[in-house]
Design an enzyme around this catalytic site. Structure first.
Site, PDB file in Angstrom:
ATOM      1  N   GLU A 187      47.034  39.938  40.514  1.00 26.92           N
ATOM      2  CA  GLU A 187      46.357  40.829  39.905  1.00 26.92           C
ATOM      3  C   GLU A 187      46.408  42.254  38.948  1.00 26.92           C
ATOM      4  OE1 GLU A 187      44.784  43.302  43.563  1.00 26.92           O
ATOM      5  OE2 GLU A 187      45.375  41.105  45.022  1.00 26.92           O
ATOM      6  N   GLU A 193      47.914  42.804  51.429  1.00 25.17           N
ATOM      7  CA  GLU A 193      48.697  44.300  52.278  1.00 25.17           C
ATOM      8  C   GLU A 193      49.122  43.749  53.056  1.00 25.17           C
ATOM      9  OE1 GLU A 193      45.905  46.401  50.077  1.00 25.17           O
ATOM     10  OE2 GLU A 193      46.061  45.627  47.480  1.00 25.17           O
TER      11      GLU A 193
END
Length: 586
Positions: free
Chosen positions: A452, A348
């Site tokens: 994910e 991220e």
């Protein structure tokens, strides 16, 4: 039984892999996306679709203003017509087109070519004003002095008139627009795109022929075909409970071919106390996956979100953090080098900058460089959210993602093996935008994984889950999918459970099983060759077993004395392969 490639004695089967396109009675989808900045824009996709005057060849016909702005048509030195929006007073001041209708049941793909004036590149977003409000459809980091392609998409919940316009927060820049396209597709057309793409990138045409010992075709021969292993990586995350839970193991291995550990490789799990590393959980889970031949994505080396640092790391001085991060990277990468198929290097990083704020702006680049030096055989991923989930998020737009990839490539050098990780945590998916965003990323030719995947709970969770799975599985740019957090012993999954604590299907699990049934051939199916001994079929890439069956007493017997069995592989790289199998006399 032996396999020969020369003289043919005895009974054999011939497998001929044939690659052909399929006809779909629908408007074809254009997966093209250009990420280079060009001196002149290309022609509009779909000839502009429903846009009036898409190439600005008729002055300002069909175009008007939005917000405080002035617009005018101009011509480049090479004779290309475009519109410029200048004297902008508001961030949404731009050229606009209105009067077209957006229909509830249709999906719209959008594209335009954008250029700006000024001194630096700036994001430009396309917005649709509808009866439901203002709906972003995509953005691009527009450049000064050359044209960039903005590709996006939109759906609406209710039909009605709409307006499109562009916006940029810097009102000092002019926005130049050309080659605009808005193309509607019906649901049936969209599904046909998925089917056509699957036939092209996930399946091959296979031709089987049954011959006798003298090389003559056996007409109307009975055969069975079964897929033993699927090639496309479709997996789910797992947690430490799987190590000693046979039911968990059986459920997982019956469905999935790849995995990611939910938390067990993360820094806060392996070194909760400074200097005391504990890889026992991850080691045990790798033992399980290794025994079952299940590849593992390494998740993650670092996580740039300040919230997810080990508690003792958060307040380290820059010097101490440098020492600790070097030790962490060397420890985990050296331990698992060659044992994972991917590394999420700094998770991220498009949204957060914990390490950069303390160690310098090129810190992530350095992490990639060091990881590549320690484990040069493994693909190194950027992994982030909202690139396909939310067209409103400028931090991780496809063009911002590609900027980061280029930054890493420039810092490390061309030898690095990079991958694109798209988390895929959805609330309400904009399916046309999902496709267009992946189109843009796929132009890099780098491997793209959905890493994910889940959908937030709600009345439409299962519907959205199926829509997303169909879309990403069919997209030619996607090379793997991992579903996130699908089981927990308490039934409290991250966002979406596939099964309950006893491994009974929840609604999302039913959807997955339905799609696996479409995409895999694990159940044996039977067929009969034609009068020339041939049988033609389209098969998903994978490992297969075919059996030639004798008909005894009006039944098909699958016993060692009554059938001939041979394995064969359907893969994306085969071209007109023929397998000739010599068996006992028949």
């Amino acid at each position: 039984m032996k396999i020969e490639r020369g003289n043919y004695g005895g009974l054999f089967l011939t497998f001929l892999f044939i690659f052909r396109g399929i006809f779909v009675d629908a408007i074809s989808y254009d997966y093209t996306a250009i990420t280079d900045c060009l001196a002149e824009p290309l022609k509009p996709q779909y000839d502009g679709g429903i846009i009036v005057n898409p190439e600005i060849n008729d002055g300002l016909k069909g175009w008007t203003t939005h917000g405080g702005v002035k617009i005018e048509p101009r011509v480049s030195e090479k004779g290309n017509n475009f519109i410029v929006a200048h004297s902008r007073k508001h961030h949404n001041g731009s050229v606009s087109q209105k009067g077209f209708l957006l229909e509830k049941e249709k999906l719209y793909t959008f594209s335009a070519w954008i250029q700006i004036t000024g001194k630096r590149n700036m994001p430009v977003m396309v917005i649709f004003k509808t009866s439901e409000g203002f709906k972003p459809a995509g953005s691009v980091v527009a450049q000064v002095g050359c044209w960039s392609m903005l590709k996006g998409g939109i759906t609406v919940e209710s039909s009605g008139p709409a307006e499109l316009f562009f916006q940029s927060n810097d009102t000092s820049i002019d926005i130049l627009v050309d080659s605009v396209s808005l193309q509607p597709f019906t649901q049936q057309e969209w599904k046909s795109h998925q089917d056509q793409s699957i036939e092209k990138v996930r399946k091959n045409k296979v031709r089987l022929q049954v011959l006798n010992s003298k090389g003559r075709a056996i007409p109307y021969a009975n055969i069975s075909i079964k897929q033993n292993k699927a090639n496309f990586p479709l997996g789910a995350s797992i947690n430490y409970n799987i190590v000693n839970n046979a039911a968990y193991q059986n459920w997982f291995t019956s469905k999935f071919t790849v995995t990611t550990f939910e938390n067990e490789m993360k820094w806060y799990s392996t070194e909760n106390t400074p200097g005391k590393e504990d890889y026992s959980a991850a080691d045990a889970m790798l033992g399980f996956t290794s025994r079952h031949g299940i590849p593992v994505r390494g998740h993650n080396i670092f996580w740039d979100d300040p919230k997810y640092q080990p508690a003792w790391v958060k307040n380290l001085s820059p010097n101490d953090l440098q020492i600790a991060s070097n030790k962490r990277l060397n420890s985990i990468v050296t331990r698992y080098a060659g044992k994972v198929i991917a590394w999420d290097v700094n998770n991220e990083n498009l949204h957060f900058n914990f390490f950069e704020s303390k160690l310098g702006e090129n810190t992530t680049d350095v992490f990639f460089q060091k990881t590549q030096q320690l484990d040069g055989r493994t693909t190194l991923f950027i992994n982030d959210y909202n690139t396909i989930e939310d067209e409103r998020d400028p931090s991780s737009s496809p063009s911002k993602y590609i900027q980061k990839l280029k930054e890493i490539q420039s810092f490390v050098g061309g030898a690095i093996s990079l991958g694109i990780g798209l988390e895929g945590h959805f609330i309400t998916p904009n399916i046309p935008y999902v496709r267009s965003a992946i189109d843009t990323l796929a132009s890099t030719k780098l491997p793209i994984w959905i890493t994910e995947l889940d959908v937030q709970g709600g009345s439409n969770q299962v519907t959205y889950f199926e829509q997303i799975l169909r879309e990403v599985h069919s997209h030619p740019g996607i090379q793997g999918i991992v579903i996130w957090g699908p089981w927990s012993p308490q039934g409290q999954c991250y966002k979406m459970c596939l099964v309950d604590p006893n491994f009974q299907n929840m609604p999302a699990g039913e959807v997955l099983d339905k799609l696996l049934g479409e995409w895999q051939h694990y159940k044996t199916f039977y067929a009969t060759t034609d009068s020339n001994g041939f049988f033609n079929i389209s098969l998903f890439h994978g490992d297969y077993e075919v059996k030639f069956l004798q008909q005894l007493h009006n039944t098909l017997e699958e016993q060692s004395s009554s059938y001939i069995s041979q394995s064969f592989k359907v893969d994306a790289h085969s071209r007109d392969q023929t397998f000739k199998i010599i068996a006992q006399e028949f």
